[in-house]
Design an enzyme around this catalytic site. Structure first.
Site, mmCIF file in Angstrom:
data_model
loop_
_atom_site.group_PDB
_atom_site.id
_atom_site.type_symbol
_atom_site.label_atom_id
_atom_site.label_comp_id
_atom_site.label_asym_id
_atom_site.label_seq_id
_atom_site.Cartn_x
_atom_site.Cartn_y
_atom_site.Cartn_z
ATOM 1 C CG ASP A 132 -0.499 0.023 2.543
ATOM 2 O OD1 ASP A 132 0.749 -0.680 2.881
ATOM 3 O OD2 ASP A 132 -0.906 -0.409 3.548
ATOM 4 C CB CYS A 135 5.305 -2.245 1.490
ATOM 5 S SG CYS A 135 6.763 -1.600 0.271
ATOM 6 C CG HIS A 238 6.401 -5.261 -1.749
ATOM 7 N ND1 HIS A 238 5.138 -4.472 -1.060
ATOM 8 C CD2 HIS A 238 5.985 -6.459 -0.728
ATOM 9 C CE1 HIS A 238 4.918 -5.609 -0.475
ATOM 10 N NE2 HIS A 238 5.522 -6.295 -0.203
ATOM 11 C CG HIS A 315 -3.338 8.319 -10.558
ATOM 12 N ND1 HIS A 315 -2.859 8.319 -11.955
ATOM 13 C CD2 HIS A 315 -4.314 9.102 -10.188
ATOM 14 C CE1 HIS A 315 -3.872 8.855 -12.680
ATOM 15 N NE2 HIS A 315 -5.029 9.586 -11.594
#
Length: 322
Positions: A132, A135, A238, A315
């Protein structure tokens, strides 16, 4: 089509799959190396999030009929997802084992590797944190507190440190005005990176070892300043936490000592995890691969482009470009 999958004891990864396949085939594919497909109880996807329970009926439905499309982020939940375990900080040197570790005789999940011969009855594993945009902060919070309660406070610590040291964290270093950066990093849509890792390492008085899955090696922050360290894994877009599980007692070691006798062998085993995960599609090279905004479909290159795009457009949903 291509979807990002996480949860249920799996390392976050991007998988290619035929949109005509049904849910059962999808679950078997994404969990084929872990053997947990039968333990998955539901899948969550979309925004706002939608949840589909895994039943004999839904297993026969095609992904496209369920509503899962290319570029989707799918979170699997099930019996294997959660256990409450006590943090076990390693203070004493690791001892060599003369017996065969019981973990060698059972099938490990794809995010795990046995420490057989290094640390008896232990498994090194990735702990998947939410995808999200926070991380990195989640991974560090999990390693130090066993939960995500400090993810936002860590952002606040970084912002305060940046503002209090404008010479060390100059506009040139930050890539934008000092105070603007401090305000930017407070937003949950802003990705953390090397600057934040270095600051939090000093604040926590812990070295932070970042396992670069694509390169198969560690980048170590402040390893010579602090005796203890935590490990996180980075796949290019990530971060996940890394921890050592004691299969006998159920305890977890997340903070380790650099003075442990066999710590180098533990780190080497962690690098084996990187190779394993890279072969399974967990790795993402931002210099080679492209990132797509799943909201407007703009193609971006690297974390900085993603951060700027998120800042200017709002975004925050990104994935690997097709």
């Amino acid at each position: 089509m291509r979807v990002k999958v996480s949860g249920a004891g799996l390392a976050t990864k991007i998988v290619d799959i035929d949109g005509d396949c049904d849910l059962s085939e999808f679950l078997n594919l994404v969990s084929k190396d872990s053997g947990i497909s039968n333990a998955i109880e539901s899948v969550r996807y979309g925004f706002p999030p939608q949840t589909v329970q895994v039943t004999e009926v839904t297993k026969k439905q095609k992904l496209e009929d369920i509503g899962i499309s290319s570029g989707e982020k799918v979170v699997l939940t099930g019996k294997t997802v959660t256990t409450t375990l006590q943090n076990d900080k390693l203070e004493k040197p690791l001892k060599k084992s003369s017996k065969t570790d019981s973990t060698a005789t059972r099938k490990l999940r794809e995010n795990q590797i046995s420490l057989d011969g290094i640390w008896p009855h232990r498994i090194l594993q990735l702990y998947s944190v939410p995808d999200d945009n926070s991380c990195m902060f989640h991974a560090i919070s999990h390693c130090t507190y066993g939960n995500f309660s400090h993810s936002q406070p860590f952002r606040e610590q970084v912002a305060a440190e940046v503002i209090s040291n404008p010479l060390e964290y100059s506009d040139a270093i930050l890539g934008r005005p000092n105070r603007e950066y401090a305000q930017w990093i407070l937003k949950k849509s802003s990705w953390g990176g090397g600057i934040e890792l270095a600051i939090l390492s000093k604040a926590l008085r812990l070295a932070i070892f970042v396992l670069d899955v694509d390169a198969g090696k560690f980048e170590k922050f402040n390893e010579h300043q602090f005796d203890d360290f935590i490990m996180v894994a980075f796949n290019g877009v990530h971060y996940d936490a890394m921890e050592v599980v004691n299969e006998v007692s159920g305890q977890i070691s997340r903070v380790l000592s650099q003075h442990s006798e066999n710590v180098d062998r533990v780190l080497a085993r962690a690098q084996e995890v990187a190779v394993k995960l890279k072969n399974q599609g967990f790795s993402f090279n931002t210099a080679r691969d492209r990132i797509q905004c799943n909201v407007c479909s703009e193609i971006l290159a690297g974390e900085r482009d993603v951060a700027r795009h998120a800042e200017t457009t709002g975004h925050v949903d990104f994935g690997q470009s097709k």
